[in-house]
Design a protein around this motif. Structure first.
Motif, PDB file in Angstrom:
ATOM      1  N   HIS A 161      11.694 -10.622  17.764  1.00  0.00           N
ATOM      2  CA  HIS A 161      10.898  -9.470  17.358  1.00  0.00           C
ATOM      3  C   HIS A 161      11.156  -8.583  16.110  1.00  0.00           C
ATOM      4  O   HIS A 161      12.755  -8.724  16.315  1.00  0.00           O
ATOM      5  N   PRO A 162      10.355  -7.687  15.236  1.00  0.00           N
ATOM      6  CA  PRO A 162      11.136  -6.968  14.485  1.00  0.00           C
ATOM      7  C   PRO A 162      11.277  -6.061  15.315  1.00  0.00           C
ATOM      8  O   PRO A 162      10.320  -5.131  15.857  1.00  0.00           O
ATOM      9  N   ARG A 163      12.063  -4.827  13.947  1.00  0.00           N
ATOM     10  CA  ARG A 163      11.099  -3.783  14.274  1.00  0.00           C
ATOM     11  C   ARG A 163      10.718  -2.718  13.936  1.00  0.00           C
ATOM     12  O   ARG A 163      10.523  -1.946  14.689  1.00  0.00           O
ATOM     13  N   LEU A 164       9.953  -3.365  13.136  1.00  0.00           N
ATOM     14  CA  LEU A 164       8.345  -3.055  12.850  1.00  0.00           C
ATOM     15  C   LEU A 164       7.429  -4.016  11.988  1.00  0.00           C
ATOM     16  O   LEU A 164       8.192  -4.703  11.242  1.00  0.00           O
ATOM     17  N   VAL A 165       6.814  -4.153  12.536  1.00  0.00           N
ATOM     18  CA  VAL A 165       5.343  -4.465  11.221  1.00  0.00           C
ATOM     19  C   VAL A 165       4.439  -2.827  10.825  1.00  0.00           C
ATOM     20  O   VAL A 165       4.507  -2.669  11.239  1.00  0.00           O
ATOM     21  N   LEU A 166       4.955  -3.564   9.407  1.00  0.00           N
ATOM     22  CA  LEU A 166       3.963  -2.516   7.775  1.00  0.00           C
ATOM     23  C   LEU A 166       3.027  -3.541   7.411  1.00  0.00           C
ATOM     24  O   LEU A 166       3.020  -4.352   6.718  1.00  0.00           O
ATOM     25  N   ALA A 167       1.948  -3.942   7.925  1.00  0.00           N
ATOM     26  CA  ALA A 167       0.894  -3.814   7.668  1.00  0.00           C
ATOM     27  C   ALA A 167      -0.246  -2.935   6.459  1.00  0.00           C
ATOM     28  O   ALA A 167      -0.419  -2.233   7.011  1.00  0.00           O
ATOM     29  N   ASP A 168       0.154  -3.282   5.078  1.00  0.00           N
ATOM     30  CA  ASP A 168      -0.886  -2.539   4.461  1.00  0.00           C
ATOM     31  C   ASP A 168      -1.828  -3.525   3.205  1.00  0.00           C
ATOM     32  O   ASP A 168      -1.587  -4.402   2.605  1.00  0.00           O
ATOM     33  N   PRO A 169      -2.909  -2.938   4.107  1.00  0.00           N
ATOM     34  CA  PRO A 169      -4.854  -3.883   3.207  1.00  0.00           C
ATOM     35  C   PRO A 169      -4.694  -3.069   2.581  1.00  0.00           C
ATOM     36  O   PRO A 169      -5.196  -4.016   1.503  1.00  0.00           O
ATOM     37  N   SER A 170      -4.506  -2.607   1.136  1.00  0.00           N
ATOM     38  CA  SER A 170      -4.246  -2.749   0.044  1.00  0.00           C
ATOM     39  C   SER A 170      -3.857  -3.989  -1.001  1.00  0.00           C
ATOM     40  O   SER A 170      -4.061  -3.876  -1.915  1.00  0.00           O
ATOM     41  N   THR A 171      -2.253  -4.287  -0.215  1.00  0.00           N
ATOM     42  CA  THR A 171      -2.062  -5.113  -0.756  1.00  0.00           C
ATOM     43  C   THR A 171      -3.279  -6.995  -0.895  1.00  0.00           C
ATOM     44  O   THR A 171      -2.784  -7.884  -1.515  1.00  0.00           O
TER      45      THR A 171
END
Ligand code: NAD
Ligand code: ZN
Length: 365
Positions: A161-171
């Motif tokens: 497991h990661p410590r954080l998932v950051l999904a930025d849809p602008s990408t």
């Protein structure tokens, strides 16, 4: 309007955050995790030029010391060679156990870097920043990491497991259209297997989602967060109810076989899954489980999102049938099919060989 930042908490102890423009706020997210200032960012050659200059600038301004590794874009990077090249890089820089690895990219980068993070020094902190639609709604969530072996895909790996998932849809604005389109297949899948409301939301907005210009910002954040939420729930249920996770394979029995037989590259994964969902829904209809009108609704939505719903190619039906027998979802030599009963509900069951053969032969012409 609808919020542009959404948090999904994962029981394993981290958050998946959907944040339009969130890449700009990466330093702040990292600060919350209280990581050492050196961070190791791995990305691919397509993504590097678009995003690394501003990420680097922002991180340095916030007191971080980013190190960057650029992989060649493409599935070929999920290899033993790239795995060891990454270990070499980290060892060279004397990367330590508390220092974080950041996977910035699609599922290829996420799977490979996730496995590096799981194994380097027996595990270092991992941050997933998925940049493809498929990675944001699927591969970055659930903790599966790994690489390919010359004998097959994803044969070497681990759960980490990661410590954080950051999904930025602008990408997604820089993602090639065909890659963006294949992502809708997994999203329609979530609608069929679990969420009639999500399905209806996609139906009502298919035109705007497909066109993507202007990007439907709030809607996109809502849809991605919903998919993450659904995958997280299924995975957490699976720890209690063994096998629940298998419903995520809706459309994948035929889809994987099609990818295998046609050689990876002819069909993108999402395209193969789209065709696989058409086949699975037809099998469900032929079995008296799923209404013809519901099959029609599914196929219409897939087509409206720009996905293929008909088979056009040179592969023989017999080769597909043989490949399905080899698929790993086979229990006691019988394929268990994930079949819809209505939009938002599926069951898992074996089907008679004659029925499967008849439907697939008819479908493939
Ligand atoms: P990918 O990582 O190859 O990305 C697709 C293409 O888009 C690449 O060329 C990449 O460089 C480019 N790209 C990605 N984001 C971009 C952006 N924002 N702008 C411009 N270009 C961009 O492929 P994918 O479809 O993201 O992921 C496929 C991989 O994911 C496969 O290896 C598959 O096995 C894996 N996967 C893993 C899981 C899991 O649970 N771990 C689930 C599903 C799939
Ligand atoms: Zn898939």
């Amino acid at each position: 309007g609808a919020p542009l930042v959404r948090h999904v908490h994962v029981d394993a102890g981290y958050d998946a955050i959907v944040d339009w423009g969130g890449l700009e706020r990466l330093p702040g997210y990292l600060q919350q995790l209280q990581l050492p200032s050196r961070v190791f960012i791995v990305t691919d050659s397509n993504i590097h030029d678009i995003y690394i200059p501003s990420i680097t600038k922002n991180l340095i301004a916030a007191g971080f010391e980013p190190h960057i590794y650029i992989l060649p874009a493409g599935e070929g990077s999920k290899s033993q060679q790239q795995l060891f090249a990454l270990y070499d890089w980290l060892l060279e820089l004397h990367a330590e156990r508390r220092e974080a690895l950041i996977a910035l990219g699609g599922g290829v980068v996420g799977d490979l870097v996730g496995f590096v993070a799981a194994t380097y020094l027996r595990g270092v902190p991992l941050i997933q920043i998925p940049t493809s639609l498929l990675a944001q709604v699927d591969s970055a969530i659930g903790g599966k990491t790994g690489i390919n072996h010359p004998r097959g895909k994803n044969l070497i790996g681990s759960f980490y497991h990661p410590r954080l998932v950051l999904a930025d849809p602008s990408t997604l604005l820089s993602l090639p259209e065909r890659s963006r389109t294949e992502g809708w297949a997994e999203i329609v899948k979530y609608g069929i297997i679990l969420d009639a409301e999500l399905f209806a939301l996609l139906e009502a907005n298919a035109g705007a989602l497909r066109a993507f210009s202007p990007p439907p910002v709030a809607l996109l954040c809502q849809i991605i967060a919903r998919c993450i939420d659904l995958k997280v729930v299924v995975i957490e249920e699976d720890e209690r109810e063994q096998g629940r996770r298998a419903i995520l394979n809706y459309g994948h029995t035929f889809g994987h076989a099609l990818e295998n037989v046609s050689g990876y590259g002819e069909w993108l994964h999402g395209e193969a899954v789209s065709i696989g969902m058409v086949v699975a829904a037809t099998l469900a209809q032929e079995s008296g489980l799923f209404a013809a009108s519901a099959v029609e609704r599914q196929n219409h939505l897939l087509a409206a999102l720009g996905l293929p719903i008909e088979y056009a190619g040179t592969v023989h039906a017999q080769d597909i049938l043989a490949a399905m027998q080899l698929d790993k979802k086979v229990v006691g030599k019988r394929v268990r099919w994930i079949l819809p009963r209505q939009i938002g509900e599926v069951i898992s069951m074996p089907l008679p060989d004659e029925l499967v053969e008849r439907v697939i032969l008819t479908f493939m012409g």
